[in-house]
Design an enzyme around this catalytic site. Structure first.
Site, PDB file in Angstrom:
ATOM      1  N   SER A   1      91.982 -17.005 108.878  1.00  0.00           N
ATOM      2  CA  SER A   1      93.253 -16.660 108.226  1.00  0.00           C
ATOM      3  C   SER A   1      94.266 -16.145 109.241  1.00  0.00           C
ATOM      4  CB  SER A   1      93.034 -15.594 107.135  1.00  0.00           C
ATOM      5  OG  SER A   1      93.024 -14.293 107.687  1.00  0.00           O
ATOM      6  N   VAL A   2      95.496 -15.997 108.760  1.00  0.00           N
ATOM      7  CA  VAL A   2      96.582 -15.472 109.580  1.00  0.00           C
ATOM      8  C   VAL A   2      96.303 -14.048 110.047  1.00  0.00           C
ATOM      9  CG1 VAL A   2      97.900 -14.568 107.627  1.00  0.00           C
ATOM     10  CG2 VAL A   2      99.110 -15.305 109.688  1.00  0.00           C
ATOM     11  N   LYS A   3      95.413 -13.358 109.366  1.00  0.00           N
ATOM     12  CA  LYS A   3      95.165 -11.955 109.689  1.00  0.00           C
ATOM     13  C   LYS A   3      94.518 -11.763 111.058  1.00  0.00           C
ATOM     14  CE  LYS A   3      96.879 -10.052 105.994  1.00  0.00           C
ATOM     15  NZ  LYS A   3      98.010  -9.119 106.046  1.00  0.00           N
ATOM     16  N   ASP A   4      93.997 -12.836 111.641  1.00  0.00           N
ATOM     17  CA  ASP A   4      93.529 -12.736 113.026  1.00  0.00           C
ATOM     18  C   ASP A   4      94.672 -12.334 113.948  1.00  0.00           C
ATOM     19  OD1 ASP A   4      91.103 -13.603 112.079  1.00  0.00           O
ATOM     20  OD2 ASP A   4      91.040 -15.436 113.264  1.00  0.00           O
TER      21      ASP A   4
ATOM     22  N   ALA B   1      95.340  -8.611 113.466  1.00  0.00           N
ATOM     23  CA  ALA B   1      94.264  -7.834 114.078  1.00  0.00           C
ATOM     24  C   ALA B   1      94.421  -7.783 115.594  1.00  0.00           C
ATOM     25  CB  ALA B   1      92.910  -8.432 113.696  1.00  0.00           C
TER      26      ALA B   1
END
Length: 294
Positions: free
Chosen positions: A44-47, A50
């Site tokens: 996901s884009v959340k990498d 993070a």
């Protein structure tokens, strides 16, 4: 001979390709593309968020190998933090509401992060998962000489900066600057803030729209200046009842309120006809939408 070799795990984050969405393009008469954020290693884009948060902590010398990263998350940021933390030698502790999907709980545990499940509470409650994560980091900090960091994805603007430096500029370059609009939903606000600022800096006429699920207060905030929520949604980790530090800097032209009855048929169409299995938080975490008028 291989021509695309990454030296580290972290180098595989970002620079995701664009995928033309056939049905949406045909119906609208526009070229509508999704930025394939599911191709990040954590899915996901959340990498991106993070990585930006951990880079910021390193730059500020808040953590070194053997340190601990603590975060409250609906799941995807936790997965990204856990994977990146592993690659950098950090322990990761994730605080998550116990009503989130089992696959996200399993993934976080399987990658070796410590998962602490808590009852779902609104942000104003002192036992909201974000506030528990903050307190936990404070409690652990005296016990680790290598640093304990609360990632604070909602209000740490390193999140939005990561999208300003990465996602937004990638979209501009990949479209040769011909993008006319960008739309995504918002959880932390990092994506829409970073991308909107990056694109409007290049061309102030590019339109930025928020796609907000029922149950979130952001649609009414954009339309009427009031944080007011209506209805509910099965989506996870999307929408907000407050204006985060990341979201407050977003440059948004308008908003749409999306109900599950509208969203689910599109999700199934993407699976059946375009090979894109994106889940209920598809708009912001796994696929960004933007469009070109030609």
């Amino acid at each position: 001979m291989m021509s695309d070799i990454r030296n580290t795990f972290i180098d595989s984050i970002g620079n995701t390709p664009l995928i033309k969405l056939k049905a949406a393009s045909e119906v609208t008469g526009c070229n509508i593309y999704g930025k394939a954020e599911f191709m990040n290693p954590g899915g996901s884009v959340k990498d991106r968020a993070a990585l930006a948060l951990l880079k910021d902590a390193q730059k500020k010398k808040l953590i070194s190998k053997g340190g601990i990263v603590v975060e409250g998350t609906a799941g995807n940021t936790g997965i990204g933090l856990g994977l990146i933390g592993n690659s950098l030698g950090y322990k990761t502790i994730i605080v998550m509401n116990d009503n989130q999907t089992q696959e996200k709980k399993d993934t976080i545990r399987n990658l070796g992060a410590e998962l602490r499940l808590v009852p779902a509470k609104p942000y104003k409650d002192e036992n909201n998962f974000v506030k528990i994560a903050s307190r936990l980091a404070d409690e652990l900090r005296p016990t680790n000489n290598n640093g304990v960091v609360w990632a604070n994805q909602f209000d740490n603007i390193a999140n939005a900066k990561g999208h300003y430096d990465g996602t937004g500029k990638e979209i501009w370059d990949q479209t040769d600057g011909k993008v006319d609009g960008f739309i995504c939903s918002s959880g932390t606000g990092g994506t829409i803030s970073g991308v909107s600022n990056a694109l409007k800096e290049k061309n102030k006429d590019i339109k930025i729209y928020l796609s907000d699920p029922k149950g979130s207060a952001l649609y009414n905030y954009i339309k009427n200046g009031e944080l007011k929520s209506e209805g509910g949604s099965i989506t996870e980790g999307i929408g907000s009842s407050r204006i985060t530090k990341n979201f407050e800097n977003a440059k948004i032209d308008g908003a749409f309120s999306i109900n599950d009855y509208e969203a689910l048929p599109i999700l199934y169409d993407l699976i059946e006809n375009e090979g894109l299995s994106l889940g209920t938080s598809y708009v912001t975490k796994q696929l960004h939408f933007f469009f070109l008028f030609e």
